[in-house]
Design an enzyme around this catalytic site. Sequence first.
Site, PDB file in Angstrom:
ATOM      1  N   ILE A   1     -78.604 -13.384  79.559  1.00 35.13           N
ATOM      2  CA  ILE A   1     -78.367 -14.406  78.533  1.00 35.13           C
ATOM      3  C   ILE A   1     -78.161 -15.768  79.191  1.00 35.13           C
ATOM      4  CG2 ILE A   1     -76.905 -15.033  76.560  1.00 35.13           C
ATOM      5  CD1 ILE A   1     -78.477 -12.360  76.226  1.00 35.13           C
TER       6      ILE A   1
ATOM      7  N   CYS B   1     -70.904 -12.952  86.832  1.00 31.63           N
ATOM      8  CA  CYS B   1     -72.127 -13.062  86.038  1.00 31.63           C
ATOM      9  C   CYS B   1     -73.333 -13.028  86.964  1.00 31.63           C
ATOM     10  CB  CYS B   1     -72.144 -14.346  85.216  1.00 31.63           C
ATOM     11  SG  CYS B   1     -73.716 -14.524  84.347  1.00 31.63           S
TER      12      CYS B   1
ATOM     13  N   ILE C   1     -66.223  -2.653  85.208  1.00 28.24           N
ATOM     14  CA  ILE C   1     -67.119  -3.507  85.959  1.00 28.24           C
ATOM     15  C   ILE C   1     -67.946  -4.412  85.043  1.00 28.24           C
ATOM     16  CG2 ILE C   1     -67.431  -1.989  87.945  1.00 28.24           C
ATOM     17  CD1 ILE C   1     -69.928  -0.836  86.579  1.00 28.24           C
TER      18      ILE C   1
ATOM     19  N   THR D   1     -71.910  -6.117  84.702  1.00 26.75           N
ATOM     20  CA  THR D   1     -73.206  -5.427  84.731  1.00 26.75           C
ATOM     21  C   THR D   1     -73.736  -5.243  86.157  1.00 26.75           C
ATOM     22  OG1 THR D   1     -74.228  -7.579  84.387  1.00 26.75           O
ATOM     23  CG2 THR D   1     -73.913  -6.215  82.440  1.00 26.75           C
TER      24      THR D   1
ATOM     25  N   GLY E   1     -74.315  -0.269  79.528  1.00 27.90           N
ATOM     26  CA  GLY E   1     -74.511   0.926  78.699  1.00 27.90           C
ATOM     27  C   GLY E   1     -74.183   2.198  79.475  1.00 27.90           C
TER      28      GLY E   1
ATOM     29  N   GLY F   1     -67.693  -0.214  81.094  1.00 29.27           N
ATOM     30  CA  GLY F   1     -68.999   0.268  81.523  1.00 29.27           C
ATOM     31  C   GLY F   1     -69.382   1.563  80.845  1.00 29.27           C
TER      32      GLY F   1
END
Length: 314
Positions: A82, A142, A203, A205, A229, A255
């Site tokens: 994003i 990020c 965590i 990503t 996911g 997570g």
Amino acid sequence: MVLFTMQEILHLTDISVKIGNIRFKNPILTASGTFGYGTEVDKITDVSKLGGIVTKSITLLPREGNPPPRIVETPSGMLNSIGLANIGVDKYIKEKIPLYSTIGTQIIMNIAGSTMDEYSDIVKKVESISSDIVGYEVNISCPNVKKGGMEFGVNCELTQKLTEKLKSITDRPLIVKLSPNVTDIAAIAQSAEEGGADAISAINTVVGMSIDLQTRKSNVSTKFSGLSGPAIRPIGIASVYRVFQSVNIPVIGIGGITNSKDVIEYMLAGALAVQIGTTNFRNPGIAVSIIDDLVSYSEQNNYNTLTDLVGAVL
Ligand code: DHB
């Protein structure tokens, strides 16, 4: 003489947790970037039942974010890039913070910056007004911006310095959110703790990539993006376990959580609380159902508190 507390008579479990000086009514928070500013979904789900909401990352200036495509589904997960799209701190203070006085749950503001000054300017601005924000989650993880973000999260010295700097301008709890894309997540967690962090969240990503066979291009415009996911849950569990073994502050697990069993698994690994992320996109009401399931689970097992489970893995 009181023989039984109300709790014992009713077999109620106290599932509240304390992080820094803040008590959350339950250990289920929604994760940054998956629940907007916390004000968008109140018609779909009862946000007042949540332990708390972590806002999407707020930066000093507004950001458009990365060009599309910036989200793609993967087996048991999704990739996103994003690029920290958000309205910026000034608009956030003016338009979102006032809505929190009636929201009925605790709001943790997630902040991101490309320099230490940017992070501290955001906190100074929020500290200069009266607000219902209970704490900050510091995003040093990020993966989707060229400057800042993960630069801090892969470096022990920068992590400690940034934490110290922010700690010197606020009394509110600081939760430092770590990246799994490092050699030694426990060392980064220790640096955050030395800098004065009140908790660690882990965590963020995992760096990933997927390719379109027809165009031979990455499915996401920035090539690399962040995987989230259920696919990353074992990485989250291992990271929480490692961090829990190395620090004395609470760990918040993130997570791939989709149900109350996943929450218990994170608690056994060492999480005092958890954040529900990607699964909110399928069902924005899922965090509330997980809380209900957690309460039933505790009552069925006659637990007075869930904190005995924290780090209880054998
Ligand atoms: C974004 C992704 C992240 O994993 C994160 O922690 C913050 C922001 C993003 O691309 O906007």
